[in-house]
Write a protein that holds these residues in place. Structure first.
Motif, PDB file in Angstrom:
ATOM      1  N   PHE A  80       0.712  -1.557   0.223  1.00 26.17           N
ATOM      2  CA  PHE A  80       0.514  -0.057   0.056  1.00 26.17           C
ATOM      3  C   PHE A  80       0.970   0.902  -0.033  1.00 26.17           C
ATOM      4  O   PHE A  80       1.311   2.329   0.723  1.00 26.17           O
ATOM      5  N   ARG A  81       2.107   1.332  -0.923  1.00 25.17           N
ATOM      6  CA  ARG A  81       3.048   2.501  -0.898  1.00 25.17           C
ATOM      7  C   ARG A  81       2.767   3.461  -1.607  1.00 25.17           C
ATOM      8  O   ARG A  81       2.835   4.902  -1.252  1.00 25.17           O
ATOM      9  N   THR A  98       7.312   1.696   3.076  1.00 26.70           N
ATOM     10  CA  THR A  98       5.850   2.755   2.866  1.00 26.70           C
ATOM     11  C   THR A  98       6.694   2.579   4.854  1.00 26.70           C
ATOM     12  O   THR A  98       6.752   1.084   4.751  1.00 26.70           O
ATOM     13  N   PRO A  99       6.376   3.255   5.284  1.00 29.09           N
ATOM     14  CA  PRO A  99       5.171   4.110   5.371  1.00 29.09           C
ATOM     15  C   PRO A  99       5.492   5.570   4.852  1.00 29.09           C
ATOM     16  O   PRO A  99       5.317   6.733   4.351  1.00 29.09           O
ATOM     17  N   VAL A 100       7.485   5.691   4.711  1.00 27.08           N
ATOM     18  CA  VAL A 100       7.618   6.738   4.572  1.00 27.08           C
ATOM     19  C   VAL A 100       7.045   7.085   2.467  1.00 27.08           C
ATOM     20  O   VAL A 100       7.171   8.322   2.495  1.00 27.08           O
ATOM     21  N   SER A 101       7.562   6.307   2.308  1.00 24.46           N
ATOM     22  CA  SER A 101       6.312   6.901   0.611  1.00 24.46           C
ATOM     23  C   SER A 101       5.130   7.605   0.511  1.00 24.46           C
ATOM     24  O   SER A 101       5.245   8.538   0.151  1.00 24.46           O
ATOM     25  N   TRP A 102       4.728   7.479   1.415  1.00 18.77           N
ATOM     26  CA  TRP A 102       3.641   8.448   1.692  1.00 18.77           C
ATOM     27  C   TRP A 102       3.852   9.237   2.040  1.00 18.77           C
ATOM     28  O   TRP A 102       3.076  10.700   1.419  1.00 18.77           O
ATOM     29  N   ASP A 154      13.462  18.542  -6.627  1.00 21.26           N
ATOM     30  CA  ASP A 154      12.784  17.438  -6.530  1.00 21.26           C
ATOM     31  C   ASP A 154      10.963  17.499  -6.183  1.00 21.26           C
ATOM     32  O   ASP A 154      10.108  17.048  -6.528  1.00 21.26           O
ATOM     33  N   CYS A 155      10.913  18.713  -5.211  1.00 18.39           N
ATOM     34  CA  CYS A 155       9.848  18.556  -5.204  1.00 18.39           C
ATOM     35  C   CYS A 155       8.695  19.567  -5.868  1.00 18.39           C
ATOM     36  O   CYS A 155       7.453  19.777  -5.649  1.00 18.39           O
ATOM     37  N   HIS A 156       9.759  20.270  -6.789  1.00 18.17           N
ATOM     38  CA  HIS A 156       8.698  22.173  -7.048  1.00 18.17           C
ATOM     39  C   HIS A 156       8.913  22.062  -8.465  1.00 18.17           C
ATOM     40  O   HIS A 156       9.257  22.275  -9.465  1.00 18.17           O
ATOM     41  N   SER A 157       9.018  20.824  -8.984  1.00 15.18           N
ATOM     42  CA  SER A 157       9.254  20.121 -10.271  1.00 15.18           C
ATOM     43  C   SER A 157       8.676  18.526 -11.032  1.00 15.18           C
ATOM     44  O   SER A 157       8.115  18.144  -9.884  1.00 15.18           O
ATOM     45  N   ASN A 158       8.946  18.254 -12.423  1.00 15.85           N
ATOM     46  CA  ASN A 158       8.484  17.445 -12.842  1.00 15.85           C
ATOM     47  C   ASN A 158       9.738  16.504 -13.011  1.00 15.85           C
ATOM     48  O   ASN A 158       9.575  15.332 -13.368  1.00 15.85           O
ATOM     49  N   GLU A 159      10.933  16.725 -12.480  1.00 16.49           N
ATOM     50  CA  GLU A 159      12.135  16.493 -12.434  1.00 16.49           C
ATOM     51  C   GLU A 159      12.760  16.237 -10.874  1.00 16.49           C
ATOM     52  O   GLU A 159      13.872  15.830 -11.136  1.00 16.49           O
ATOM     53  N   THR A 160      11.582  15.826 -10.561  1.00 16.40           N
ATOM     54  CA  THR A 160      11.822  14.345  -8.849  1.00 16.40           C
ATOM     55  C   THR A 160      12.389  13.509  -9.005  1.00 16.40           C
ATOM     56  O   THR A 160      12.285  12.840  -9.969  1.00 16.40           O
ATOM     57  N   ARG A 161      13.856  13.763  -8.532  1.00 20.38           N
ATOM     58  CA  ARG A 161      14.994  12.569  -8.924  1.00 20.38           C
ATOM     59  C   ARG A 161      14.225  11.120  -7.499  1.00 20.38           C
ATOM     60  O   ARG A 161      14.230  11.591  -6.075  1.00 20.38           O
ATOM     61  N   TYR A 162      13.825  10.444  -7.346  1.00 19.10           N
ATOM     62  CA  TYR A 162      13.006   9.245  -6.321  1.00 19.10           C
ATOM     63  C   TYR A 162      14.528   8.600  -5.947  1.00 19.10           C
ATOM     64  O   TYR A 162      14.506   7.474  -5.865  1.00 19.10           O
ATOM     65  N   PRO A 163      14.745   9.285  -4.104  1.00 19.58           N
ATOM     66  CA  PRO A 163      15.490   7.854  -3.180  1.00 19.58           C
ATOM     67  C   PRO A 163      15.371   6.807  -3.024  1.00 19.58           C
ATOM     68  O   PRO A 163      14.127   6.472  -3.077  1.00 19.58           O
ATOM     69  N   TRP A 164      15.502   5.508  -3.038  1.00 22.81           N
ATOM     70  CA  TRP A 164      15.296   4.629  -2.500  1.00 22.81           C
ATOM     71  C   TRP A 164      14.715   4.486  -1.286  1.00 22.81           C
ATOM     72  O   TRP A 164      13.327   3.300  -2.095  1.00 22.81           O
TER      73      TRP A 164
END
Length: 151
Positions: free
Chosen positions: A19-20, A69-73, A54-64
């Protein structure tokens, strides 16, 4: 008793992984992007990329860890909220008044040390801005706002 508690927590953590949530979309081709459509120094654009994008564009880099979950939320919610406030990937399509408001907010938030968020800079050392870097971004935003007003 402790073994049962640890086992229960482990089962809960594993179960939560189903449920991430859905990460906000990422796009590398953003023709309306602030940096792509404006004359910005490499130093300022580098700071914007490291501390804001990372938060204010469509070019977000997602770290591992953003897929656990629940960090993903928490991560996905912050990105969605950040993009609602300002999405630099959509800069060219914004009204002049919105651009000026964003730049004013940037001067206040960055100048007062409220942005980038501490929860972000803990895991992203390159986003921690020195006083000089904050001043550079604030001065750029103030002068760039004056340019936007002339458009």
């Amino acid at each position: 008793m402790i073994k049962k508690i640890v086992l229960g927590i482990g089962v809960l953590v594993v179960g939560l992984q189903f449920f991430r949530g859905t990460p906000p979309d990422v796009a590398s081709d953003n023709p309306d992007d602030l940096i792509a459509t404006s004359q910005i120094s490499s130093e300022v654009s580098g700071l914007l990329k490291a501390a804001c994008y990372d938060c204010h564009s469509n070019e977000t880099r997602y770290p591992w860890y953003s897929y656990i979950t629940p960090v993903s939320w928490f991560v996905f919610d912050h990105i969605n909220h950040g993009r609602e406030e300002v999405n630099f990937s959509e800069w060219a399509g914004l009204r002049k008044s919105k651009k000026v408001r964003i730049l004013k907010d940037l001067t206040e938030e960055v100048g007062e040390g409220k942005m980038p968020l501490e929860s972000y800079t803990i895991m992203h050392g390159d986003a921690q801005l020195s006083k000089e870097q904050r001043d550079l971004l604030v001065n750029w935003a103030e002068s760039f706002s004056a340019e936007v007003m002339k458009e």
